[in-house]
Design a protein around this motif. Sequence first.
Motif, PDB file in Angstrom:
ATOM      1  N   GLU A 290      25.112  51.596  44.948  1.00 33.48           N
ATOM      2  CA  GLU A 290      25.843  50.353  45.200  1.00 33.48           C
ATOM      3  C   GLU A 290      26.575  49.915  43.942  1.00 33.48           C
ATOM      4  O   GLU A 290      26.025  49.960  42.843  1.00 33.48           O
ATOM      5  N   THR A 292      29.175  46.619  42.714  1.00 36.15           N
ATOM      6  CA  THR A 292      29.648  45.306  43.175  1.00 36.15           C
ATOM      7  C   THR A 292      30.964  44.948  42.497  1.00 36.15           C
ATOM      8  O   THR A 292      31.198  45.303  41.338  1.00 36.15           O
ATOM      9  N   GLY A 294      32.736  41.806  41.091  1.00 36.44           N
ATOM     10  CA  GLY A 294      32.369  40.443  40.700  1.00 36.44           C
ATOM     11  C   GLY A 294      33.581  39.519  40.742  1.00 36.44           C
ATOM     12  O   GLY A 294      34.725  39.961  40.618  1.00 36.44           O
ATOM     13  N   GLU A 316      27.582  41.154  57.094  1.00 39.11           N
ATOM     14  CA  GLU A 316      27.940  42.394  56.409  1.00 39.11           C
ATOM     15  C   GLU A 316      28.933  43.160  57.259  1.00 39.11           C
ATOM     16  O   GLU A 316      29.095  42.873  58.451  1.00 39.11           O
ATOM     17  N   ARG A 325      28.660  44.039  51.380  1.00 38.89           N
ATOM     18  CA  ARG A 325      27.640  42.982  51.409  1.00 38.89           C
ATOM     19  C   ARG A 325      28.122  41.768  50.618  1.00 38.89           C
ATOM     20  O   ARG A 325      28.065  41.768  49.381  1.00 38.89           O
ATOM     21  N   TYR A 327      27.316  38.799  49.066  1.00 41.24           N
ATOM     22  CA  TYR A 327      26.151  37.998  48.686  1.00 41.24           C
ATOM     23  C   TYR A 327      26.567  36.534  48.554  1.00 41.24           C
ATOM     24  O   TYR A 327      27.602  36.221  47.950  1.00 41.24           O
ATOM     25  N   ARG A 344      29.363  38.091  43.936  1.00 45.49           N
ATOM     26  CA  ARG A 344      29.516  39.550  44.022  1.00 45.49           C
ATOM     27  C   ARG A 344      29.661  40.000  45.475  1.00 45.49           C
ATOM     28  O   ARG A 344      28.964  39.499  46.358  1.00 45.49           O
ATOM     29  N   LEU A 345      30.570  40.936  45.655  1.00 40.13           N
ATOM     30  CA  LEU A 345      30.690  41.640  46.933  1.00 40.13           C
ATOM     31  C   LEU A 345      30.206  43.065  46.687  1.00 40.13           C
ATOM     32  O   LEU A 345      30.806  43.808  45.906  1.00 40.13           O
ATOM     33  N   GLY A 346      29.084  43.394  47.307  1.00 37.15           N
ATOM     34  CA  GLY A 346      28.493  44.719  47.083  1.00 37.15           C
ATOM     35  C   GLY A 346      29.114  45.753  48.001  1.00 37.15           C
ATOM     36  O   GLY A 346      29.453  45.467  49.150  1.00 37.15           O
ATOM     37  N   SER A 424      20.733  50.320  45.715  1.00 34.01           N
ATOM     38  CA  SER A 424      20.340  49.375  46.762  1.00 34.01           C
ATOM     39  C   SER A 424      18.816  49.233  46.843  1.00 34.01           C
ATOM     40  O   SER A 424      18.319  48.416  47.606  1.00 34.01           O
TER      41      SER A 424
END
Length: 488
Positions: A290, A292, A294, A316, A325, A327, A344-346, A424
């Motif tokens: 994973e 992310t 930011g 998701e 994901r 968050y 953050r978008l994972g 993850s």
Amino acid sequence: MPAPATVADVIVVGGGSAGCVVAARLSENPYCTVVLVEAGPPAPAPGPVGTLPVGPGSELVWSYSAELEPGIPATLARGRVLGGSGAVNGGYFVRGTAADFERWPASWSYRAVLPYFRRLETDPVGERRWHGDDGPMPVTRTPAADLHPVSRAFVAAATSAGFGYQADLNEPDAVGVGPVPRNAASGLRVSTADAYLGAGPARPNLRVHTGTTARRLLFAGTRVVGVEVEEQGRGWALHADRVVVCCGAVATPHLLMHSGIGPAQELSELGLDVLVDRQGVGRGFTDHPEVTVGYRRRPLPHRSTTPLLEAVLEAELDTGPVELRPYTATFGEAIPGVSDPLGRLGVALMRPDSRGEVVLRSADPSAAPLVRYRYLRTAADRAGLRAGLDLAERLLRSDEFAGLLDPPEPGAAAAAMRAGVGTSMHLSGSCRMGSGAHPGDVVDERCRVLGVQGLWLADTSVMPELTSRGPHATAVMIAERVAGFIEM
Ligand SMILES: Cc1cc2nc3c(=O)[nH]c(=O)nc-3n(C[C@H](O)[C@H](O)[C@H](O)COP(=O)(O)OP(=O)(O)OC[C@H]3O[C@@H](n4cnc5c(N)ncnc54)[C@H](O)[C@@H]3O)c2cc1C
């Protein structure tokens, strides 16, 4: 002076996501005496599913040294408490898909595992043929009206970009964007310790030993006869002719290798006796890498009745190759002891090719192994993750996010990739299931360890292929099924 040996019909080693289920199901038979051995403390009161007690200094986790890529060290947390990793995790409870189970042996087809997914849950959403109404695990989703602004913007951005809306991500072929099914009730995480062991009166035929660590399995020839354990520095023995190891995908191969089951050369080099040469023990695991993207959040006008941190992951997008994901909390807010102010978008790669290994570093069973991931070793893995990051950057720069965040600079995806990969924490498949014909197989299709008698594995270590969703729901399904294989 060693404490007296204890005798039971079945010993379950490891009271985590899977172990609590196996112990609870087996002890439904009042004539079957079960001992559950868990290294960590008893289950704490259920906490908010948006807070993960896994940061530095947490007393509820094992900390393993890991290497994500050569030269990139990391610390890997796993639950060390009754309820296991499922008692400290993000609460996302999504089944493997029908396509995932096509990569498993035929006896684990989606059709074969569906009754166990239904049996384990109470989920009022979706078509009844897919769901259970009276199982121990409650499955809930944040209602659309209560979604956090970040989740809402993400769903809108993904649908505008052409991805379908999927109201039930636990349908067998679900792809698209939608609310995340969670093992939570009223915003509190529900682990299998809560759901399977906490409910109802204590059973006289089930004894739970917390604070007790298994050091070795005991054998007479190749038949298992018990477990050597340590409790507050004292060693003692438990005896049974059926043992189920549920220590999770790191500690299960560790315990097998210290019991003489594993790659013979590796064991011999450390001076360990070899009982059965099984090359697959500890080798060939997968996890979802994973990365992310930011971004700086603006103050968020969250006006719903849902507390801000009820869920870190409410929605998701599953595209097939990747999962995005969004968050809703910063990692600094969600994980005590961690400092990270960014939203953050994972982006996780859900069917990676790269395989890792759990390696012993000492003949001392109390010494932790090294977890070597070897992430992103193939061009396909790198390209797949990069494509997901480009999509994440595009969605974050879309109109739907305007006002919620400072859009990432062009090139943010490439920069995130360069900054390095994370995990993850879905490590699975370190003692894979198979017919026995392949040298990497460790258990047969009924999860019996090949080459010995009386020993089963029931946890994420047995997954022949990691599902393209988080493994928690599948771990519980495996436990339900293996309990049925062992029933007295
Ligand atoms: C921080 C974190 C977040 C995660 N988030 C998610 C998520 O949101 N969704 C998802 O699907 N998955 C998630 N996962 C992964 C998921 O929780 C695990 O894959 C799953 O819980 C594993 O179940 P298990 O039964 O295989 O092992 P575990 O639940 O880890 O259980 C193993 C148990 O065995 C015990 N044990 C180990 N060694 C010994 C020994 N020698 N003697 C006695 N006891 C022992 C451990 O203390 C532990 O309680 C997350 C994992 C982590 C760590």
